[in-house]
Design a protein around this motif. Structure first.
Motif, PDB file in Angstrom:
ATOM      1  N   PRO A  88      13.469 103.590   9.218  1.00 48.38           N
ATOM      2  CA  PRO A  88      13.526 103.131   7.867  1.00 48.38           C
ATOM      3  C   PRO A  88      13.505 101.511   8.058  1.00 48.38           C
ATOM      4  N   GLU A  89      14.142 101.017   9.205  1.00 45.04           N
ATOM      5  CA  GLU A  89      14.300  99.686   9.655  1.00 45.04           C
ATOM      6  C   GLU A  89      12.861  99.230   9.590  1.00 45.04           C
ATOM      7  N   ASP A  90      11.878  99.856   9.993  1.00 42.67           N
ATOM      8  CA  ASP A  90      10.683  99.172  10.096  1.00 42.67           C
ATOM      9  C   ASP A  90       9.910  98.650   8.767  1.00 42.67           C
ATOM     10  N   THR A  91      10.727  99.167   7.583  1.00 45.93           N
ATOM     11  CA  THR A  91      10.311  98.861   6.311  1.00 45.93           C
ATOM     12  C   THR A  91      10.078  97.198   6.078  1.00 45.93           C
ATOM     13  N   ALA A  92       8.931  96.786   5.687  1.00 44.58           N
ATOM     14  CA  ALA A  92       8.682  95.261   5.671  1.00 44.58           C
ATOM     15  C   ALA A  92       7.207  95.089   5.273  1.00 44.58           C
ATOM     16  N   VAL A  93       6.893  93.888   4.773  1.00 43.93           N
ATOM     17  CA  VAL A  93       5.574  93.426   4.804  1.00 43.93           C
ATOM     18  C   VAL A  93       5.214  92.893   6.058  1.00 43.93           C
ATOM     19  N   TYR A  94       3.865  93.611   6.663  1.00 40.95           N
ATOM     20  CA  TYR A  94       3.204  93.315   7.633  1.00 40.95           C
ATOM     21  C   TYR A  94       2.307  92.022   7.558  1.00 40.95           C
ATOM     22  N   TYR A  95       2.307  91.107   8.332  1.00 39.05           N
ATOM     23  CA  TYR A  95       1.298  90.167   8.427  1.00 39.05           C
ATOM     24  C   TYR A  95       0.540  90.094   9.637  1.00 39.05           C
ATOM     25  N   CYS A  96      -0.820  89.777   9.708  1.00 37.41           N
ATOM     26  CA  CYS A  96      -1.428  89.488  10.709  1.00 37.41           C
ATOM     27  C   CYS A  96      -1.684  87.923  10.951  1.00 37.41           C
ATOM     28  N   ALA A  97      -1.926  87.407  12.135  1.00 41.43           N
ATOM     29  CA  ALA A  97      -2.084  86.234  12.302  1.00 41.43           C
ATOM     30  C   ALA A  97      -3.119  85.809  13.468  1.00 41.43           C
ATOM     31  N   TYR A 102      -6.152  81.397  23.454  1.00 38.48           N
ATOM     32  CA  TYR A 102      -6.530  82.652  24.048  1.00 38.48           C
ATOM     33  C   TYR A 102      -5.364  83.891  24.289  1.00 38.48           C
ATOM     34  N   TYR A 103      -4.305  83.313  24.745  1.00 39.84           N
ATOM     35  CA  TYR A 103      -3.264  84.105  25.123  1.00 39.84           C
ATOM     36  C   TYR A 103      -2.353  84.254  23.939  1.00 39.84           C
ATOM     37  N   GLY A 104      -2.088  83.342  23.209  1.00 42.53           N
ATOM     38  CA  GLY A 104      -1.208  83.499  21.856  1.00 42.53           C
ATOM     39  C   GLY A 104       0.315  83.196  22.401  1.00 42.53           C
ATOM     40  N   GLY A 105       1.168  84.031  21.810  1.00 36.71           N
ATOM     41  CA  GLY A 105       2.652  83.922  22.180  1.00 36.71           C
ATOM     42  C   GLY A 105       3.295  84.890  21.132  1.00 36.71           C
ATOM     43  N   SER A 106       4.729  84.780  20.950  1.00 36.17           N
ATOM     44  CA  SER A 106       5.686  85.392  20.123  1.00 36.17           C
ATOM     45  C   SER A 106       6.229  84.573  19.079  1.00 36.17           C
ATOM     46  N   ARG A 107       5.883  83.277  19.173  1.00 39.01           N
ATOM     47  CA  ARG A 107       6.467  82.355  18.256  1.00 39.01           C
ATOM     48  C   ARG A 107       6.020  82.040  17.056  1.00 39.01           C
ATOM     49  N   PHE A 108       6.334  81.696  16.010  1.00 43.70           N
ATOM     50  CA  PHE A 108       5.753  81.737  14.772  1.00 43.70           C
ATOM     51  C   PHE A 108       4.721  80.446  15.003  1.00 43.70           C
ATOM     52  N   SER A 109       5.122  79.072  15.792  1.00 41.89           N
ATOM     53  CA  SER A 109       4.212  78.132  15.801  1.00 41.89           C
ATOM     54  C   SER A 109       2.953  78.383  16.673  1.00 41.89           C
ATOM     55  N   ASP A 110       3.084  79.840  17.419  1.00 42.09           N
ATOM     56  CA  ASP A 110       1.872  80.075  18.198  1.00 42.09           C
ATOM     57  C   ASP A 110       0.682  80.221  17.423  1.00 42.09           C
ATOM     58  N   TYR A 111       0.748  80.464  15.965  1.00 39.72           N
ATOM     59  CA  TYR A 111      -0.068  81.133  15.236  1.00 39.72           C
ATOM     60  C   TYR A 111      -0.619  80.085  14.101  1.00 39.72           C
ATOM     61  N   GLU A 112      -1.823  80.009  13.817  1.00 43.80           N
ATOM     62  CA  GLU A 112      -2.370  79.142  12.884  1.00 43.80           C
ATOM     63  C   GLU A 112      -2.796  79.725  11.551  1.00 43.80           C
ATOM     64  N   TYR A 113      -3.431  80.717  11.470  1.00 37.59           N
ATOM     65  CA  TYR A 113      -4.034  81.317  10.346  1.00 37.59           C
ATOM     66  C   TYR A 113      -3.074  82.818  10.131  1.00 37.59           C
TER      67      TYR A 113
END
Length: 124
Positions: A88-97, A102-113
Protein backbone atom coordinates in the motif's frame (compact mmCIF):
# COMPACT_ATOMS: atom_id res chain seq x y z
CA UNK A 1 13.61 18.51 -26.31
CA UNK A 2 12.27 15.19 -25.07
CA UNK A 3 8.62 14.23 -24.78
CA UNK A 4 7.64 11.48 -22.34
CA UNK A 5 4.36 9.60 -22.04
CA UNK A 6 3.74 7.11 -19.23
CA UNK A 7 1.22 4.29 -19.19
CA UNK A 8 0.43 1.16 -17.22
CA UNK A 9 -0.78 2.47 -13.90
CA UNK A 10 -3.87 1.13 -12.20
CA UNK A 11 -5.36 -0.46 -9.11
CA UNK A 12 -3.89 -3.66 -7.71
CA UNK A 13 -4.10 -5.57 -4.45
CA UNK A 14 -1.16 -5.80 -2.09
CA UNK A 15 1.26 -8.46 -3.26
CA UNK A 16 0.34 -7.91 -6.88
CA UNK A 17 2.30 -6.48 -9.80
CA UNK A 18 2.16 -3.60 -12.24
CA UNK A 19 4.34 -2.73 -15.21
CA UNK A 20 4.77 0.91 -16.08
CA UNK A 21 5.97 2.06 -19.49
CA UNK A 22 7.31 5.38 -20.66
CA UNK A 23 7.65 6.19 -24.34
CA UNK A 24 10.14 8.88 -25.30
CA UNK A 25 10.52 10.99 -28.41
CA UNK A 26 12.90 13.75 -29.41
CA UNK A 27 16.59 13.37 -28.62
CA UNK A 28 18.47 10.13 -29.34
CA UNK A 29 17.08 7.86 -26.64
CA UNK A 30 20.25 5.92 -25.89
CA UNK A 31 22.22 9.10 -25.21
CA UNK A 32 20.69 9.78 -21.80
CA UNK A 33 19.74 7.97 -18.62
CA UNK A 34 16.14 7.53 -17.59
CA UNK A 35 14.57 7.49 -14.18
CA UNK A 36 11.35 6.85 -12.34
CA UNK A 37 10.12 9.00 -9.48
CA UNK A 38 6.93 8.87 -7.45
CA UNK A 39 4.85 11.24 -5.41
CA UNK A 40 2.37 10.12 -2.79
CA UNK A 41 -0.38 12.44 -1.48
CA UNK A 42 1.06 15.01 0.89
CA UNK A 43 4.63 13.91 0.26
CA UNK A 44 7.52 15.16 -1.81
CA UNK A 45 8.45 13.53 -5.09
CA UNK A 46 11.05 10.83 -4.49
CA UNK A 47 13.48 8.89 -6.63
CA UNK A 48 12.60 5.26 -7.31
CA UNK A 49 14.96 3.86 -9.96
CA UNK A 50 17.36 4.89 -12.69
CA UNK A 51 19.06 3.32 -15.68
CA UNK A 52 21.98 4.46 -17.81
CA UNK A 53 21.77 5.16 -21.52
CA UNK A 54 22.68 1.65 -22.67
CA UNK A 55 20.95 -0.07 -19.75
CA UNK A 56 24.20 -1.32 -18.28
CA UNK A 57 23.83 0.44 -14.95
CA UNK A 58 20.72 0.44 -12.80
CA UNK A 59 20.14 1.85 -9.34
CA UNK A 60 17.24 1.89 -6.89
CA UNK A 61 16.06 3.49 -3.73
CA UNK A 62 16.27 1.13 -0.78
CA UNK A 63 12.56 0.60 -0.25
CA UNK A 64 12.05 -0.95 -3.70
CA UNK A 65 15.24 -3.00 -4.10
CA UNK A 66 14.41 -6.61 -4.85
CA UNK A 67 10.82 -5.76 -5.76
CA UNK A 68 11.10 -3.29 -8.65
CA UNK A 69 13.10 -3.63 -11.86
CA UNK A 70 13.89 -0.83 -14.29
CA UNK A 71 14.74 -1.69 -17.88
CA UNK A 72 14.81 -0.03 -21.26
CA UNK A 73 14.40 -0.98 -24.90
CA UNK A 74 16.35 1.55 -26.94
CA UNK A 75 14.95 0.19 -30.21
CA UNK A 76 11.48 1.14 -28.97
CA UNK A 77 12.50 4.34 -27.15
CA UNK A 78 10.79 2.98 -24.06
CA UNK A 79 11.71 2.55 -20.40
CA UNK A 80 9.86 0.20 -18.09
CA UNK A 81 9.33 -0.21 -14.37
CA UNK A 82 8.27 -3.70 -13.33
CA UNK A 83 6.79 -3.49 -9.84
CA UNK A 84 6.29 -6.74 -7.92
CA UNK A 85 5.15 -7.55 -4.39
CA UNK A 86 3.44 -4.20 -4.24
CA UNK A 87 2.59 -2.66 -0.88
CA UNK A 88 0.00 0.00 0.00
CA UNK A 89 2.87 2.42 0.66
CA UNK A 90 3.82 2.16 -3.02
CA UNK A 91 0.63 4.04 -3.87
CA UNK A 92 1.64 7.20 -5.72
CA UNK A 93 1.72 9.00 -9.02
CA UNK A 94 4.72 7.63 -10.89
CA UNK A 95 6.71 9.89 -13.20
CA UNK A 96 9.36 8.97 -15.72
CA UNK A 97 12.12 11.45 -16.37
CA UNK A 98 14.91 11.96 -18.88
CA UNK A 99 18.29 12.71 -17.35
CA UNK A 100 20.71 15.43 -18.32
CA UNK A 101 23.55 12.94 -18.68
CA UNK A 102 24.30 9.39 -19.86
CA UNK A 103 24.47 7.95 -16.34
CA UNK A 104 21.86 10.10 -14.64
CA UNK A 105 21.50 10.10 -10.87
CA UNK A 106 19.02 10.02 -8.03
CA UNK A 107 18.50 13.73 -7.50
CA UNK A 108 15.58 15.67 -8.87
CA UNK A 109 18.05 18.11 -10.48
CA UNK A 110 19.70 15.27 -12.46
CA UNK A 111 16.62 15.16 -14.69
CA UNK A 112 15.55 17.61 -17.34
CA UNK A 113 12.29 16.36 -18.82
CA UNK A 114 9.29 14.80 -17.13
CA UNK A 115 6.22 12.87 -18.12
CA UNK A 116 2.72 13.70 -16.95
CA UNK A 117 2.59 10.83 -14.46
CA UNK A 118 0.52 7.69 -14.06
CA UNK A 119 -1.36 6.67 -10.93
CA UNK A 120 -0.59 3.38 -9.21
CA UNK A 121 -2.85 2.43 -6.32
CA UNK A 122 -2.23 -0.58 -4.09
CA UNK A 123 -5.08 -1.70 -1.87
CA UNK A 124 -4.55 -3.60 1.37
Amino acid sequence: QVQLVESGGGLVQAGGSLRLSCAASGRTFSSYAMGWFRQAPGKEREFVAGISGNGGRTYYTGSVKGRFTISRDNAKNTVYLQMNVLKPEDTAVYYCAAARTYYGGSRFSDYEYWGQGTQATVSS
